[in-house]
Design an enzyme around this catalytic site. Structure first.
Site, short mmCIF file in Angstrom:
data_model
loop_
_atom_site.label_atom_id
_atom_site.label_comp_id
_atom_site.label_asym_id
_atom_site.label_seq_id
_atom_site.Cartn_x
_atom_site.Cartn_y
_atom_site.Cartn_z
N SER A 6 37.71 36.46 46.35
CA SER A 6 38.62 36.66 45.22
C SER A 6 38.65 38.13 44.86
O SER A 6 37.66 38.86 45.01
CB SER A 6 38.14 35.87 44.00
OG SER A 6 37.03 36.51 43.38
N ASP A 7 39.82 38.60 44.40
CA ASP A 7 39.81 39.89 43.72
C ASP A 7 38.93 39.72 42.48
O ASP A 7 38.68 38.61 42.02
CB ASP A 7 41.23 40.31 43.35
CG ASP A 7 41.38 41.82 43.24
OD1 ASP A 7 40.37 42.50 43.00
OD2 ASP A 7 42.51 42.32 43.37
N TRP A 8 38.47 40.84 41.93
CA TRP A 8 37.48 40.78 40.87
C TRP A 8 38.07 40.17 39.60
O TRP A 8 39.01 40.68 39.02
CB TRP A 8 36.94 42.18 40.62
CG TRP A 8 35.77 42.55 41.50
CD1 TRP A 8 34.56 43.02 41.08
CD2 TRP A 8 35.68 42.49 42.93
NE1 TRP A 8 33.73 43.25 42.16
CE2 TRP A 8 34.39 42.93 43.31
CE3 TRP A 8 36.56 42.09 43.94
CZ2 TRP A 8 33.95 42.99 44.62
CZ3 TRP A 8 36.14 42.15 45.27
CH2 TRP A 8 34.86 42.60 45.60
N ALA A 54 39.65 37.28 39.61
CA ALA A 54 40.90 36.60 39.96
C ALA A 54 40.70 35.10 40.14
O ALA A 54 41.63 34.39 40.52
CB ALA A 54 41.49 37.19 41.24
#
Length: 730
Positions: A268-270, A272
């Site tokens: 995941s993006d941070w 997200a």
């Protein structure tokens, strides 16, 4: 302490025995046998893990690392931002710098600059250098490249991304990935998917046709998976068709796993991640974050254990994720004693950064042949503009690099010139914007005092060079620009300096298009200089004074005005009610401009040279092909000038009377050709006939229309020089 170290050493030995000292570089055994053996060993290791240990591997335990399972000798994963330089060390549980003195990196030209070289070998060299530096810093995953399509000129992260064109994106990202991963570091292609704006990036819901997805927004990611064999992929912040990307079954399972065969880690993006059960069941593997202080409270921590115990997530799903992580660990030789040690800030790395910077610079305009400058013919130069002295390495948030050094344009010029040439510097404009927590407060008031100082110096010098454009207050993660205008009153500065000195050169440093309509027709020479890395200033000086013949080509269209761009012409950006509809469909970038007959300021693929090239003798391998055959097109390129140089041969296709909407032309292949003055070379460009297909939504498949296709050769999308017709039969 000695006993503890000894115990860890024994565990490492045991794990190596268990895994059979696997190395991804062992070519002695059939690959299918290796895969079967590795999978069996992974299965054996997973069977020894408790549920709590498995889940501990699926979420961060610091800002940029996961937990190790010391009992079984499983190391933690260490990640780093770094699409163009390994990020400085930060504190484990905060965003503050760790205060190291040995974490400076080589700052490489940003994504658009790399793509402007149109040279895949430079992408490979960049990836190799980044991989070596990541390993020297003990990193396992490098978060790059970014391959999202540049849909709008205003996107704050355009500078990180590569192009508006899916083929150019794909061709440049594959060797970049291979370069990183050849050094025992996993690349992480991002941001999956349709993450094309920073405005409301964590909540915006994107809607577009399946055809646009498949033809425009997916190809670079698909190439990264199937050709680059990328080990990790980062899920994007935004929603896609009503579902967050990091819990989208369509994106994470149906496309990545089932259609493309991806076997790596979906990260995941941070922050997200928005759910436990949906994200886990639909294909997210690793949750990373920034906000939650207690890592046990992550969606993929204690809540995931509870979801398994409640039967909402099967433990087999957890096993899949752990296996993906272990597979990447094995491929990057994390269990090997002889893992690549890497190297740091070597002369080879600096040279690689210089090579990209030199080939990235684009000569947009050169009336009166003002360039290249001759140091023997001029006695004085006025160097004007804040970007002449500004360093861009430490900006852009996740793209920030603590550079070992960065040569500015002014420094590069002073090093190039001898004492016989007087260099006069004037700031010209003042950086007055402030960027805090992804909020830009700009003051674009013209600074009359700075302009008058610049005018005075320009009037007394033989040549004036204005270094303008953007900085990381505008080219930045987290926000989109409000418009395409040059900030800080630069338009006024350029006009006034030009009045004082007609021999004025404008150099734009930016990763996104800017509005140059107020001066483009008046200034004799315009150069596009990018955010060009540690060696950018030296490369710029060498181009301006002719040591390097410019060969860069624009990887995106430069519109006359913002409303000429599709998303803005149709009033689609940034969307309404937090919904972004991509109703321009497949007509992105030059596809829109060519199809709608809108003349850009400078076209996609445009770039001049200090020499001249001639294309001739175009021929096809055959005039009729079936859908399963390859098409080869030959063209002879001659350097007809007196200077050694390089030209990019670009192949576009066009089909008249198509049954569906087609853009006027589509890039199908390209090749950069280096030629000594007066020499000739015949090159061959190859495409598969099936690559001329369009995506048919009614059958959810690719369809190749029979018909007569024009294969067009040029050196930009608006400068087609030769063409041949090929007939494709079903």
């Amino acid at each position: 302490m000695i006993k503890s170290i000894y115990r860890l050493s024994i565990i490492k030995v045991c794990i190596l025995v268990l895994l059979g000292s696997y190395s991804c570089q062992n070519n002695a055994t059939n690959s299918s046998t290796i895969d079967a053996g590795v999978n069996a060993k992974i299965d054996s290791l997973v069977s020894q893990l408790s549920l709590a240990e498995k889940v501990s591997m699926l979420h961060g335990n610091s800002k940029f690392s996961t937990a190790a399972v010391e009992r079984l000798g499983i190391p933690n994963l260490k990640l780093s931002d770094g699409p163009h330089g390994v990020r400085e060390e930060i504190l484990p549980h905060a965003w503050d710098p760790a205060g190291w003195t040995n974490d400076s990196s080589t700052y490489f030209p940003t994504g658009t600059a790399l793509s402007a070289t149109w040279n895949p070998s430079l992408a490979l060299a960049t990836g190799e250098a980044l991989g070596e530096q990541a390993r020297a810093r003990n990193k396992d995953i490098l978060l790059g490249p970014g391959v999202n399509i540049q849909r709008t000129p205003l996107c704050g992260r355009n500078f990180e991304y590569m192009s508006e064109d899916p083929l150019l994106n794909a061709v440049m990202c594959v060797p970049y990935i291979k370069g990183i991963q050849s050094k025992d570091v996993a690349a992480c292609v991002k941001h999956w998917a349709v993450n094309n704006q920073e405005t409301n990036r964590t909540t915006v819901d994107t809607y577009l046709s399946e055809r646009a997805l498949q033809e425009i927004y997916f190809p670079a990611f698909k190439a990264a998976v199937q050709e680059g064999e990328v080990y990790t992929i980062m899920g994007a912040y935004n929603k896609f068709r009503g579902v967050y990307c990091c819990e989208s079954k369509y994106l994470l399972r149906d496309v990545l796993r089932d259609d493309w065969g991806f076997e790596g880690i979906v990260i995941s993006d941070w922050d997200a991640t928005h759910s436990t059960v949906d994200a886990a069941n639909n294909g997210l593997d690793l949750e990373m974050g920034t906000v939650v202080d207690n890592y046990d409270d992550y969606y993929f921590a204690n809540p995931l254990i509870k979801a398994v115990e409640n039967g909402d997530v099967k433990e087999e799903i957890i096993d899949e994720k752990v296996k993906s992580i272990l597979r990447v660990m094995l491929k990057t030789n994390m269990f090997e004693a002889n893992r690549n040690a890497g190297s740091y800030n070597t002369p080879e790395h600096y040279q690689a950064a210089y090579n990209v910077a030199a080939e990235a610079i684009v000569l947009l305009k050169n009336d009166k042949a003002l360039l290249p400058l001759d140091k023997n013919q001029i006695k004085s130069i006025a160097v004007i503009g804040d970007n002449a002295t500004r360093k861009h390495c430490e900006g852009g948030f996740s793209s920030s690099v603590k550079a070992k050094y960065e040569i500015t344009p002014l420094e590069g010029l002073k090093k190039e010139l001898n004492e016989d040439v007087k260099v006069e510097f004037a700031q010209g404009y003042e950086k007055t914007s402030q960027l805090n927590n992804f909020v830009l407060s700009a003051n674009n008031t013209v600074n009359e005092k700075l302009i008058q100082e610049a005018v005075k110096k320009a009037a007394t010098c033989d040549v004036a060079i204005i270094f303008g454009g953007l900085n990381h207050d505008y080219d930045s993660e987290g926000l989109d620009r409000p418009d395409m205008k040059l900030p800080y009153g630069q338009d006024v500065l350029i006009q006034e300096v030009l009045k004082a000195n007609p021999n004025t050169i404008v150099v734009m440093h930016a990763g996104s298009p800017v509005d140059m309509s107020s001066f483009a027709n008046q200034v004799p020479s315009i150069v596009w200089g990018w955010l060009n890395g540690s060696e950018g200033g030296r490369a710029m000086a060498n181009v301006l004074f002719g040591k390097v013949n410019p060969s860069g080509k624009m990887p995106f269209t430069l519109p006359v005005k913002l409303d000429d761009s599709p998303a803005h012409h149709l009033n689609l950006f940034p969307g309404e009610n937090n919904i972004a509809k991509y109703e321009e469909d497949i007509l992105v970038g030059y596809r829109w401009f060519d199809t709608r007959n809108i003349k850009p300021l400078y076209a996609f693929g445009h770039g001049l040279s200090y020499t001249s090239f001639d294309f001739s003798d175009v021929s096809l391998s055959q005039k009729e092909v079936s859908s399963s055959e390859e098409i080869s097109i030959n063209v002879t390129v001659t350097n007809t000038g007196k200077t050694d140089g390089a030209e990019v041969v670009q192949l576009y296709s066009h089909l008249e009377d198509s049954k569906v909407l087609r853009s006027e032309k589509e890039l199908r292949a390209f090749k950069k050709v280096f030629l000594k003055a007066g020499t000739t070379k015949t090159i061959t460009l190859k495409i598969d006939a099936k690559d001329l297909s369009y995506f048919e939504e009614s059958t959810n498949s690719w369809k190749l229309e029979a018909g007569n296709y024009q294969l067009m050769i040029g050196n930009s999308s608006d400068n087609i020089l030769l063409s041949k017709e090929v007939s494709i039969n079903q």
